[in-house]
Write an enzyme that holds these catalytic residues in place. Structure first.
Site, PDB file in Angstrom:
ATOM      1  N   GLY A  47      75.867  32.948  32.912  1.00 18.38           N
ATOM      2  CA  GLY A  47      77.103  32.162  33.031  1.00 18.38           C
ATOM      3  C   GLY A  47      77.603  31.679  31.683  1.00 18.38           C
ATOM      4  O   GLY A  47      77.205  32.170  30.619  1.00 18.38           O
ATOM      5  N   THR A 106      75.457  22.311  37.181  1.00 19.89           N
ATOM      6  CA  THR A 106      75.366  22.200  35.723  1.00 19.89           C
ATOM      7  C   THR A 106      75.442  20.750  35.252  1.00 19.89           C
ATOM      8  O   THR A 106      76.158  19.948  35.824  1.00 19.89           O
ATOM      9  CB  THR A 106      76.522  22.983  35.073  1.00 19.89           C
ATOM     10  OG1 THR A 106      76.440  24.312  35.529  1.00 19.89           O
ATOM     11  CG2 THR A 106      76.448  22.956  33.560  1.00 19.89           C
ATOM     12  N   THR A 117      81.722  22.855  33.205  1.00 24.93           N
ATOM     13  CA  THR A 117      80.995  23.255  34.407  1.00 24.93           C
ATOM     14  C   THR A 117      81.995  23.973  35.299  1.00 24.93           C
ATOM     15  O   THR A 117      83.200  23.930  35.055  1.00 24.93           O
ATOM     16  CB  THR A 117      80.428  22.042  35.178  1.00 24.93           C
ATOM     17  OG1 THR A 117      81.505  21.177  35.520  1.00 24.93           O
ATOM     18  CG2 THR A 117      79.423  21.275  34.366  1.00 24.93           C
ATOM     19  N   GLY A 151      81.758  29.953  35.776  1.00 18.65           N
ATOM     20  CA  GLY A 151      81.453  30.313  34.399  1.00 18.65           C
ATOM     21  C   GLY A 151      82.232  31.496  33.871  1.00 18.65           C
ATOM     22  O   GLY A 151      82.533  31.582  32.678  1.00 18.65           O
TER      23      GLY A 151
END
Ligand code: ASP
Length: 272
Positions: free
Chosen positions: A154, A124, A175, A178
């Site tokens: 997520g 991410t 990040t 999730g």
């Protein structure tokens, strides 16, 4: 993020992204978007050109097509090979991988060198920005948790989880795993903390402690792999990670170019 990311369990790259404008409180997201290299640009168009916040799957793809985004296969050779190796390792009882009579010969080390953390690979990017007028915006974009179930969404496209922006306060992004970020509304929590007067650095750390305090009752040893970033309206920064033996870093673009900001570890790993 999109191209180069690891696929879901079926070998399909499904992307999530969100965009938020702190001045207007407008937001747009896409989830489970396939075949489009730039999901964050599609999320921005959802924000700017619809009265919705989140489009998913086939609908998100249809929207991207309408805006003329080219479709392409996002599964790179490298990601495909990692996915195949993952399938081979999935279970000793399945029919993927080497024939049974050769399985003892497997060179696990070679595999782990390619892919040291097979369990949870993340991909991410959080971008938080303040312009010269003091307006704040943010974007979070990802290929998501590697080998996720087909259709899994997520935190990245969930406003308040993977991203939140408020011009009066600042912005925060997440990040890492999730599921924990969604359940804790972590980005919204960090912005609320900054609103209460916490610095961005403290807000990131507060959010990590909040998650662990909750899990303490049910699983005291559990430290999900999260990393948070935050910025306030004065341009102060924060960055913290859950459990690690080294401080997290983030890249900051200033008038003097890029600098590296070093954050903190909420639960440092003790040296062995
Ligand atoms: N937060 C992402 C997700 O759970 C993974 C990541 O950070 O790369 O989809």
């Amino acid at each position: 993020m999109g191209y180069g990311g690891l696929p879901n369990e079926r070998g399909v790259v499904q992307l999530d992204a969100s965009f938020m404008d702190g001045r207007t409180y407008s937001a747009g997201s896409v989830a489970c978007l396939e075949n489009i290299k730039t999901p964050s640009s599609v999320a921005r168009l959802v924000m700017q050109h619809t009265d919705h916040v989140l489009l998913v799957g086939a609908g998100a793809l249809e929207f991207a097509r309408a805006w003329g985004f080219p479709e392409e296969n996002l599964l790179t050779e490298k990601a495909r090979k990692i996915w195949l190796r993952w399938k081979e390792e999935l279970s000793p009882a399945d029919d993927w991988g080497l024939p049974e009579h050769l399985q003892n010969l497997r060179q696990k080390e070679a595999f782990l060198q390619d892919f040291p953390d097979i369990e949870h690979h993340y991909g991410t990017t959080n971008v938080l920005a303040i312009d010269n007028n003091g307006d704040i915006a943010g974007c979070t974009t990802t290929s998501g948790l590697s080998f996720k179930l087909n259709g899994r969404v997520g935190d990245s496209p969930i406003i308040g989880a993977g991203l939140y922006v408020d011009n009066e306060v600042g912005a925060a992004g997440a990040t890492g795993r999730g599921e924990d970020v969604i359940k804790s509304c972590a980005s919204y929590y960090m912005v609320l903390k900054m609103k209460e007067g916490r610095t961005p650095q403290q807000a990131c750390e507060d959010a990590l402690h909040m998650i662990i305090d909750r899990y303490k009752k049910v699983n005291p040893g559990f430290y999900p792999g999260e990393k948070f970033v935050a910025i306030n309206r004065y341009g102060e920064l924060g960055c913290a990670t859950m459990r690690s033996n080294r401080n997290p870093e983030m890249s900051v673009r200033t008038e003097k170019g890029y600098i590296r900001y070093e954050g903190s570890v909420a639960y440092p790993l003790k040296p062995k």
